[in-house]
Design a protein around this motif. Structure first.
Motif, PDB file in Angstrom:
ATOM      1  N   GLU A  31      -6.875  32.852 -18.664  1.00 18.80           N
ATOM      2  CA  GLU A  31      -6.587  33.808 -19.746  1.00 18.80           C
ATOM      3  C   GLU A  31      -5.144  33.668 -20.224  1.00 18.80           C
ATOM      4  O   GLU A  31      -4.865  33.697 -21.431  1.00 18.80           O
ATOM      5  CB  GLU A  31      -6.846  35.242 -19.267  1.00 18.80           C
ATOM      6  CG  GLU A  31      -8.312  35.603 -19.149  1.00 18.80           C
ATOM      7  CD  GLU A  31      -8.522  36.979 -18.537  1.00 18.80           C
ATOM      8  OE1 GLU A  31      -9.410  37.705 -19.032  1.00 18.80           O
ATOM      9  OE2 GLU A  31      -7.813  37.329 -17.576  1.00 18.80           O
ATOM     10  N   LEU A  32      -4.220  33.529 -19.272  1.00 17.89           N
ATOM     11  CA  LEU A  32      -2.805  33.415 -19.631  1.00 17.89           C
ATOM     12  C   LEU A  32      -2.540  32.113 -20.379  1.00 17.89           C
ATOM     13  O   LEU A  32      -1.843  32.102 -21.410  1.00 17.89           O
ATOM     14  CB  LEU A  32      -1.938  33.503 -18.374  1.00 17.89           C
ATOM     15  CG  LEU A  32      -0.418  33.542 -18.569  1.00 17.89           C
ATOM     16  CD1 LEU A  32       0.003  34.627 -19.553  1.00 17.89           C
ATOM     17  CD2 LEU A  32       0.294  33.736 -17.241  1.00 17.89           C
ATOM     18  N   ILE A  33      -3.101  31.020 -19.917  1.00 15.55           N
ATOM     19  CA  ILE A  33      -2.942  29.725 -20.604  1.00 15.55           C
ATOM     20  C   ILE A  33      -3.585  29.796 -21.989  1.00 15.55           C
ATOM     21  O   ILE A  33      -3.022  29.292 -22.977  1.00 15.55           O
ATOM     22  CB  ILE A  33      -3.534  28.581 -19.756  1.00 15.55           C
ATOM     23  CG1 ILE A  33      -2.629  28.329 -18.546  1.00 15.55           C
ATOM     24  CG2 ILE A  33      -3.708  27.311 -20.578  1.00 15.55           C
ATOM     25  CD1 ILE A  33      -3.207  27.385 -17.510  1.00 15.55           C
ATOM     26  N   GLY A  34      -4.733  30.438 -22.078  1.00 15.69           N
ATOM     27  CA  GLY A  34      -5.398  30.605 -23.372  1.00 15.69           C
ATOM     28  C   GLY A  34      -4.536  31.374 -24.358  1.00 15.69           C
ATOM     29  O   GLY A  34      -4.469  31.027 -25.551  1.00 15.69           O
ATOM     30  N   ALA A  35      -3.847  32.404 -23.872  1.00 14.38           N
ATOM     31  CA  ALA A  35      -2.965  33.198 -24.743  1.00 14.38           C
ATOM     32  C   ALA A  35      -1.776  32.370 -25.212  1.00 14.38           C
ATOM     33  O   ALA A  35      -1.366  32.446 -26.384  1.00 14.38           O
ATOM     34  CB  ALA A  35      -2.492  34.444 -24.001  1.00 14.38           C
ATOM     35  N   THR A  44       9.128  35.450 -16.952  1.00  7.75           N
ATOM     36  CA  THR A  44      10.408  34.797 -16.633  1.00  7.75           C
ATOM     37  C   THR A  44      10.294  33.986 -15.347  1.00  7.75           C
ATOM     38  O   THR A  44      11.005  33.006 -15.169  1.00  7.75           O
ATOM     39  CB  THR A  44      11.564  35.807 -16.502  1.00  7.75           C
ATOM     40  OG1 THR A  44      11.284  36.710 -15.424  1.00  7.75           O
ATOM     41  CG2 THR A  44      11.756  36.594 -17.786  1.00  7.75           C
ATOM     42  N   ARG A  45       9.385  34.381 -14.442  1.00 10.45           N
ATOM     43  CA  ARG A  45       9.201  33.634 -13.184  1.00 10.45           C
ATOM     44  C   ARG A  45       8.686  32.232 -13.475  1.00 10.45           C
ATOM     45  O   ARG A  45       9.071  31.280 -12.801  1.00 10.45           O
ATOM     46  CB  ARG A  45       8.214  34.371 -12.261  1.00 10.45           C
ATOM     47  CG  ARG A  45       8.694  35.722 -11.771  1.00 10.45           C
ATOM     48  CD  ARG A  45       9.867  35.609 -10.815  1.00 10.45           C
ATOM     49  NE  ARG A  45      10.317  36.915 -10.391  1.00 10.45           N
ATOM     50  CZ  ARG A  45      10.021  37.476  -9.220  1.00 10.45           C
ATOM     51  NH1 ARG A  45       9.259  36.828  -8.360  1.00 10.45           N
ATOM     52  NH2 ARG A  45      10.494  38.667  -8.914  1.00 10.45           N
ATOM     53  N   GLY A  46       7.786  32.123 -14.432  1.00 12.30           N
ATOM     54  CA  GLY A  46       7.248  30.814 -14.788  1.00 12.30           C
ATOM     55  C   GLY A  46       8.156  30.034 -15.720  1.00 12.30           C
ATOM     56  O   GLY A  46       8.374  28.830 -15.543  1.00 12.30           O
ATOM     57  N   LEU A  47       8.719  30.735 -16.708  1.00  8.49           N
ATOM     58  CA  LEU A  47       9.558  30.053 -17.701  1.00  8.49           C
ATOM     59  C   LEU A  47      10.828  29.491 -17.076  1.00  8.49           C
ATOM     60  O   LEU A  47      11.364  28.488 -17.559  1.00  8.49           O
ATOM     61  CB  LEU A  47       9.907  31.025 -18.841  1.00  8.49           C
ATOM     62  CG  LEU A  47       8.707  31.452 -19.700  1.00  8.49           C
ATOM     63  CD1 LEU A  47       9.091  32.604 -20.622  1.00  8.49           C
ATOM     64  CD2 LEU A  47       8.162  30.277 -20.526  1.00  8.49           C
ATOM     65  N   SER A  48      11.317  30.114 -16.000  1.00  8.25           N
ATOM     66  CA  SER A  48      12.538  29.603 -15.362  1.00  8.25           C
ATOM     67  C   SER A  48      12.273  28.339 -14.547  1.00  8.25           C
ATOM     68  O   SER A  48      13.194  27.755 -13.988  1.00  8.25           O
ATOM     69  CB  SER A  48      13.176  30.675 -14.481  1.00  8.25           C
ATOM     70  OG  SER A  48      12.363  30.968 -13.366  1.00  8.25           O
ATOM     71  N   PRO A  71       5.412  40.464  -9.293  1.00 10.14           N
ATOM     72  CA  PRO A  71       4.904  41.831  -9.113  1.00 10.14           C
ATOM     73  C   PRO A  71       4.530  42.528 -10.425  1.00 10.14           C
ATOM     74  O   PRO A  71       3.534  43.247 -10.486  1.00 10.14           O
ATOM     75  CB  PRO A  71       6.065  42.560  -8.418  1.00 10.14           C
ATOM     76  CG  PRO A  71       6.919  41.498  -7.846  1.00 10.14           C
ATOM     77  CD  PRO A  71       6.740  40.276  -8.681  1.00 10.14           C
ATOM     78  N   HIS A  72       5.307  42.278 -11.487  1.00 13.49           N
ATOM     79  CA  HIS A  72       5.048  42.973 -12.762  1.00 13.49           C
ATOM     80  C   HIS A  72       3.712  42.571 -13.381  1.00 13.49           C
ATOM     81  O   HIS A  72       3.166  43.308 -14.204  1.00 13.49           O
ATOM     82  CB  HIS A  72       6.167  42.692 -13.774  1.00 13.49           C
ATOM     83  CG  HIS A  72       7.534  42.918 -13.244  1.00 13.49           C
ATOM     84  ND1 HIS A  72       7.890  44.039 -12.528  1.00 13.49           N
ATOM     85  CD2 HIS A  72       8.659  42.158 -13.342  1.00 13.49           C
ATOM     86  CE1 HIS A  72       9.171  43.951 -12.189  1.00 13.49           C
ATOM     87  NE2 HIS A  72       9.660  42.831 -12.666  1.00 13.49           N
ATOM     88  N   ALA A 115       2.149  29.524 -15.901  1.00 14.19           N
ATOM     89  CA  ALA A 115       1.144  30.550 -15.594  1.00 14.19           C
ATOM     90  C   ALA A 115       1.107  30.938 -14.121  1.00 14.19           C
ATOM     91  O   ALA A 115       1.044  32.130 -13.783  1.00 14.19           O
ATOM     92  CB  ALA A 115      -0.235  30.078 -16.051  1.00 14.19           C
ATOM     93  N   GLU A 116       1.138  29.961 -13.223  1.00  6.44           N
ATOM     94  CA  GLU A 116       0.956  30.270 -11.801  1.00  6.44           C
ATOM     95  C   GLU A 116       2.052  31.183 -11.239  1.00  6.44           C
ATOM     96  O   GLU A 116       1.738  32.207 -10.624  1.00  6.44           O
ATOM     97  CB  GLU A 116       0.821  28.979 -10.989  1.00  6.44           C
ATOM     98  CG  GLU A 116      -0.538  28.301 -11.217  1.00  6.44           C
ATOM     99  CD  GLU A 116      -0.737  27.046 -10.389  1.00  6.44           C
ATOM    100  OE1 GLU A 116       0.280  26.465  -9.933  1.00  6.44           O
ATOM    101  OE2 GLU A 116      -1.902  26.650 -10.190  1.00  6.44           O
ATOM    102  N   PRO A 117       3.355  30.860 -11.428  1.00  3.12           N
ATOM    103  CA  PRO A 117       4.386  31.778 -10.921  1.00  3.12           C
ATOM    104  C   PRO A 117       4.356  33.150 -11.621  1.00  3.12           C
ATOM    105  O   PRO A 117       4.675  34.168 -11.018  1.00  3.12           O
ATOM    106  CB  PRO A 117       5.702  31.046 -11.215  1.00  3.12           C
ATOM    107  CG  PRO A 117       5.325  29.635 -11.457  1.00  3.12           C
ATOM    108  CD  PRO A 117       3.949  29.660 -12.030  1.00  3.12           C
TER     109      PRO A 117
END
Length: 363
Positions: free
Chosen positions: A350-354, A257-261, A333-334, A326-328
Motif C-alpha cells: 500500500e505504501l509503495i503504491g501510494a 523520515t525513517r525510510g527517507l533518511s 512507531p508513528h 517503505a520497510e523502515p
C-alpha cells in the motif's frame, strides 16, 4: 489510557526578546551554559552578555558546530562538566537546540531555548534526534520535562534566509493531518498517552494560519522586518506546531523520515522537506479527493516544496528504492497511528503504491 497534554513552562515571542533574555534566565538560576554555534555567537554575544550582566546571570559559552551524534553529545557533556551550572541556554537552529536538550537530559538542569531560525518546532518540544556517522537517524531522546522557557526574538528570525523558514513551514504543515490520523486511529501521542483534543485543535489552527500567512511571510524572510503576517506565522511554526505534534501525535508523514533518511538524495535533505513529501504520500494513502490534492500540490509548487522523490533529490526511483523507504517507515512507531482505508494495518504494498501514485500525479 490517560490523556496527556504537555508544553514548555513559558513561551515568549516578540521583537525585543533577546534584549530581555537575562530577566528570564534569572528566574532559573545564576549560572548558564550557553550551547551555540560559532556564527550565531558572533551575531548575538554582545547583546546576550549585556542583558545577562544586568540580571546578574553568568554565562559560559560552549560552541557546538558538529552533528548530533553520540560522539558530539559526549564532547559537549565533557566540556560542560568543567562548569558548575544551574541551567542550559540552547541558542540557534535545530542542531544546537537538540544538543542543549541532550545536555539537559543527562544533567537534569533547566533548559531554555532561543531559536534564531524557524526551521522546525524543536524549541518547544521535549524530544531530540540523534544521528549516526552516516546521518541516519539512530535514536530519539526524550526529556523528562519540557523546556522551562522558549524565548523567540522575531527580529532575529526575520534576518534568517528564506530556506530556513520554508523548512519550518513544511514541518508544521503536516501536523494537522498527522494529529487527525493519530486521533482517528486511537494512536498515542509523544507522551505515550491518549492524544489531547487541545493538541488536535492547535494542529488544525496551525495549518489554517500557515495557509493564510505562509506566502506573505516568506516574502519578508531575510529582510529583518517583522510584519503581522510574519509574527503570526512564527507562532504557528514554533508554538502551535510543537504543541500540536507532541500532544496530538504524529503519523505517516513523520514515520517516512525513517525510510527517507536511508536513501541517497533524500537523506541529505532537511527534515521539513522529508516530512512535506511524506505528507503527500499520507494524503494519497487516505484517498483524499482530487480537489484537496490539487490544492496541496499547487501550494507546494508555489512556495517551492518537493512534490515527488525526484524533487526530493532521489536520482533513480525504482522498486528497490521504494522498498528501502517503505520497510523502515512501517517499523517507525508513528506508522501505527494510521487508519488504513482497507481497515487493516498499513502494508508495504500500500505504501509503495501510494508513492508510485504520487509520482504519477506530479510527472
Amino acid at each position: 489510557m490517560n490523556l496527556v497534554f504537555g508544553s514548555p513552562g513559558r513561551y515568549v515571542q516578540g521583537t525585543e526578546v533577546l534584549a530581555q533574555a537575562g530577566t528570564y534566565l534569572a528566574h532559573c538560576g545564576r549560572k548558564a551554559v550557553v550551547v551555540i554555534d560559532s556564527y550565531v555567537l558572533g551575531l548575538i554575544r554582545q547583546r546576550l552578555d549585556d542583558t545577562c550582566a544586568q540580571s546578574d546571570v553568568e554565562l559560559h559559552y560552549i560552541t557546538f558546530d558538529g552533528e548530533i551524534t553520540a560522539d558530539g553529545i559526549a564532547g559537549l557533556r565533557a566540556a560542560a562538566a568543567e562548569v558548575g551550572f544551574d541551567m542550559i541556554l540552547a541558542v540557534g537552529g535545530g542542531k544546537c537546540i537538540d544538543a542543549g536538550k541532550a545536555l539537559a537530559h543527562t544533567s537534569g538542569r533547566a533548559l531554555i531555548t532561543m531559536p534564531t531560525v524557524a526551521s522546525n518546532d524543536a524549541p518547544t518540544s521535549k524530544n531530540y534526534v540523534v544521528y549516526d556517522a552516516h546521518h541516519q537517524l539512530s535514536e530519539v531522546g526524550h526529556l523528562l520535562v519540557s523546556p522551562r522557557y522558549v524565548l523567540v526574538d522575531t527580529s532575529l528570525i526575520a534576518q534568517a534566509p528564506r530556506q530556513f523558514l520554508l523548512a519550518g513551514i513544511a514541518d508544521a504543515l503536516t501536523k494537522k493531518f498527522e494529529a487527525e490520523q493519530c486521533y482517528k486511529s486511537g494512536g498515542v501521542n509523544m507522551f505515550g498517552a491518549r492524544p489531547a483534543l487541545s493538541g488536535l485543535v492547535l494542529a488544525r489552527e496551525c495549518y489554517r494560519i500557515i495557509r493564510q500567512y505562509a506566502e506573505p511571510a516568506l516574502a519578508q524572510a531575510g529582510t529583518g522586518e517583522v510584519t503581522v503576517a510574519f509574527d503570526h506565522l512564527i507562532e504557528a511554526v514554533l508554538l502551535m506546531s510543537g504543541l500540536g505534534f507532541e500532544s496530538g501525535g504524529l503519523s505517516i508523514a513523520h514515520a517516512m523520515t525513517r525510510g527517507l533518511s536511508k536513501i541517497p538524495g533524500a537523506q541529505q535533505q532537511v527534515h521539513g522537506w522529508q516530512v512535506a513529501y511524506g505528507l503527500l504520500v499520507q494524503l494519497v494513502l487516505e484517498d483524499r479527493d482530487a480537489e484537496l490534492m490539487g490544492d496541496m500540490l499547487s501550494f507546494f509548487q508555489r512556495i517551492g516544496l518537493p512534490r515527488n522523490l525526484t524533487e526530493l533529490g532521489v536520482p533513480n526511483v525504482d522498486n528497490s528504492v521504494l522498498m528501502q523507504v517503505a520497510e523502515p517507515t512501517l517499523k517507525a512507531p508513528h506508522a501505527r497511528n494510521f487508519s488504513s482505508v482497507s481497515g487493516g494495518a498499513l502494508t508495504c504494498d500500500e505504501l509503495i503504491g501510494a508513492m508510485r501514485a504520487l509520482e504519477g500525479l506530479t510527472h
